[in-house]
Design a protein around this motif. Structure first.
Motif, PDB file in Angstrom:
ATOM      1  N   TYR A  65      10.148 -13.500  41.369  1.00 52.63           N
ATOM      2  CA  TYR A  65       9.652 -13.469  40.003  1.00 52.63           C
ATOM      3  C   TYR A  65      10.568 -14.284  39.091  1.00 52.63           C
ATOM      4  CZ  TYR A  65       7.301 -11.663  35.874  1.00 52.63           C
ATOM      5  OH  TYR A  65       6.587 -11.558  34.708  1.00 52.63           O
ATOM      6  N   ILE A  78       2.946  -7.779  43.491  1.00 45.72           N
ATOM      7  CA  ILE A  78       3.188  -6.626  42.612  1.00 45.72           C
ATOM      8  C   ILE A  78       2.432  -5.406  43.136  1.00 45.72           C
ATOM      9  CG2 ILE A  78       2.999  -5.741  40.250  1.00 45.72           C
ATOM     10  CD1 ILE A  78       4.897  -8.048  40.252  1.00 45.72           C
ATOM     11  N   ASP A  79       1.191  -5.615  43.572  1.00 45.20           N
ATOM     12  CA  ASP A  79       0.414  -4.509  44.139  1.00 45.20           C
ATOM     13  C   ASP A  79       1.072  -3.966  45.404  1.00 45.20           C
ATOM     14  OD1 ASP A  79      -1.507  -4.635  42.158  1.00 45.20           O
ATOM     15  OD2 ASP A  79      -2.765  -6.028  43.283  1.00 45.20           O
ATOM     16  N   LEU A  81       4.233  -4.112  46.085  1.00 40.56           N
ATOM     17  CA  LEU A  81       5.443  -3.424  45.635  1.00 40.56           C
ATOM     18  C   LEU A  81       5.091  -2.024  45.129  1.00 40.56           C
ATOM     19  CD1 LEU A  81       8.423  -4.156  45.456  1.00 40.56           C
ATOM     20  CD2 LEU A  81       8.003  -5.056  43.176  1.00 40.56           C
ATOM     21  N   ASN A  82       4.002  -1.920  44.399  1.00 40.43           N
ATOM     22  CA  ASN A  82       3.516  -0.605  43.960  1.00 40.43           C
ATOM     23  C   ASN A  82       3.236   0.301  45.158  1.00 40.43           C
ATOM     24  OD1 ASN A  82       3.423  -0.352  41.114  1.00 40.43           O
ATOM     25  ND2 ASN A  82       1.789  -1.866  41.062  1.00 40.43           N
ATOM     26  N   ALA A  96      11.878  -0.369  45.443  1.00 41.35           N
ATOM     27  CA  ALA A  96      10.611  -0.847  44.884  1.00 41.35           C
ATOM     28  C   ALA A  96      10.552  -0.558  43.385  1.00 41.35           C
ATOM     29  CB  ALA A  96       9.434  -0.192  45.602  1.00 41.35           C
ATOM     30  N   SER A  99      12.881  -2.894  41.486  1.00 36.31           N
ATOM     31  CA  SER A  99      12.284  -4.228  41.420  1.00 36.31           C
ATOM     32  C   SER A  99      11.154  -4.265  40.388  1.00 36.31           C
ATOM     33  CB  SER A  99      11.780  -4.623  42.807  1.00 36.31           C
ATOM     34  OG  SER A  99      11.398  -5.964  42.839  1.00 36.31           O
ATOM     35  N   LEU A 100      10.300  -3.256  40.397  1.00 42.35           N
ATOM     36  CA  LEU A 100       9.209  -3.192  39.421  1.00 42.35           C
ATOM     37  C   LEU A 100       9.748  -3.111  37.992  1.00 42.35           C
ATOM     38  CD1 LEU A 100       6.744  -0.804  41.255  1.00 42.35           C
ATOM     39  CD2 LEU A 100       6.259  -3.160  40.538  1.00 42.35           C
ATOM     40  N   TRP A 104       9.061  -5.733  35.099  1.00 49.00           N
ATOM     41  CA  TRP A 104       8.430  -5.226  33.882  1.00 49.00           C
ATOM     42  C   TRP A 104       9.227  -5.600  32.632  1.00 49.00           C
ATOM     43  CZ3 TRP A 104      10.566  -1.196  30.879  1.00 49.00           C
ATOM     44  CH2 TRP A 104       9.764  -0.787  29.806  1.00 49.00           C
ATOM     45  N   ILE A 110       2.716  -7.557  32.588  1.00 56.22           N
ATOM     46  CA  ILE A 110       2.759  -6.423  33.505  1.00 56.22           C
ATOM     47  C   ILE A 110       3.190  -5.168  32.758  1.00 56.22           C
ATOM     48  CG2 ILE A 110       3.874  -5.485  35.564  1.00 56.22           C
ATOM     49  CD1 ILE A 110       4.092  -8.384  36.545  1.00 56.22           C
ATOM     50  N   LEU A 112       4.222  -1.126  33.129  1.00 57.49           N
ATOM     51  CA  LEU A 112       4.734  -0.137  34.061  1.00 57.49           C
ATOM     52  C   LEU A 112       4.216   1.233  33.649  1.00 57.49           C
ATOM     53  CD1 LEU A 112       6.610   0.458  36.476  1.00 57.49           C
ATOM     54  CD2 LEU A 112       8.453   0.768  34.835  1.00 57.49           C
TER      55      LEU A 112
END
Length: 149
Positions: A65, A78-79, A81-82, A96, A99-100, A104, A110, A112
């Protein structure tokens, strides 16, 4: 592209540490061709049987990213990672989430959002995490509880 061959070959190594280090090496090279070649590798290794490799792949999504946010946003990284937020390994979940949160904080596109059951899971796995993973979970918890007020 010849320098890319060695890390790409190491991605298939039976040793999880070698796979993770190869991925980490690839994700730190800020050359467009390397970044593009790393995306399918990360997608594959986010499903690796070894938790250390999945943890490393989660962090690499945030690194990619940094290199090209539009490419990551356009992909399904991203999906994926979710999806790791439901992993059985607490360190993978914490990685995870870290990272998210990193993505974010730097993104306008994006959002969160975590529901109460996922937030409760994050708090419940705290005792099973390393200090670094625990700190990520605690930062998230503070953020989540501020959001719910």
């Amino acid at each position: 592209m010849l320098p890319l061959l060695t890390p790409c070959q190491d991605i298939q190594d039976p040793n999880p540490l070698v796979r993770a280090l190869a991925l980490r090496t690839m994700s730190y090279i800020h050359v467009r061709e390397f970044v593009e070649a790393t995306v399918p590798v990360v997608k594959h290794l986010l499903r690796d049987p070894d938790p250390y490799v999945r943890k490393t792949a989660a962090y690499c999504v945030a690194k990619l990213y940094d290199h090209d946010r539009h490419m990551v946003e356009a992909s399904d990284l991203i999906d994926r990672l979710n999806g790791l937020l439901r992993d059985d390994n607490p360190t993978v979940v914490a990685s995870a989430l870290a990272s998210l949160m990193d993505i974010w904080e730097r993104s306008d596109a994006i959002k969160l959002t975590i529901d109460y059951s996922n937030a409760s899971k994050m708090v419940a796995i705290l005792p099973d995490c390393s200090e670094c993973a625990s700190s990520s979970l605690l930062v998230f918890s503070l953020f989540f509880f501020q959001m719910t007020r």
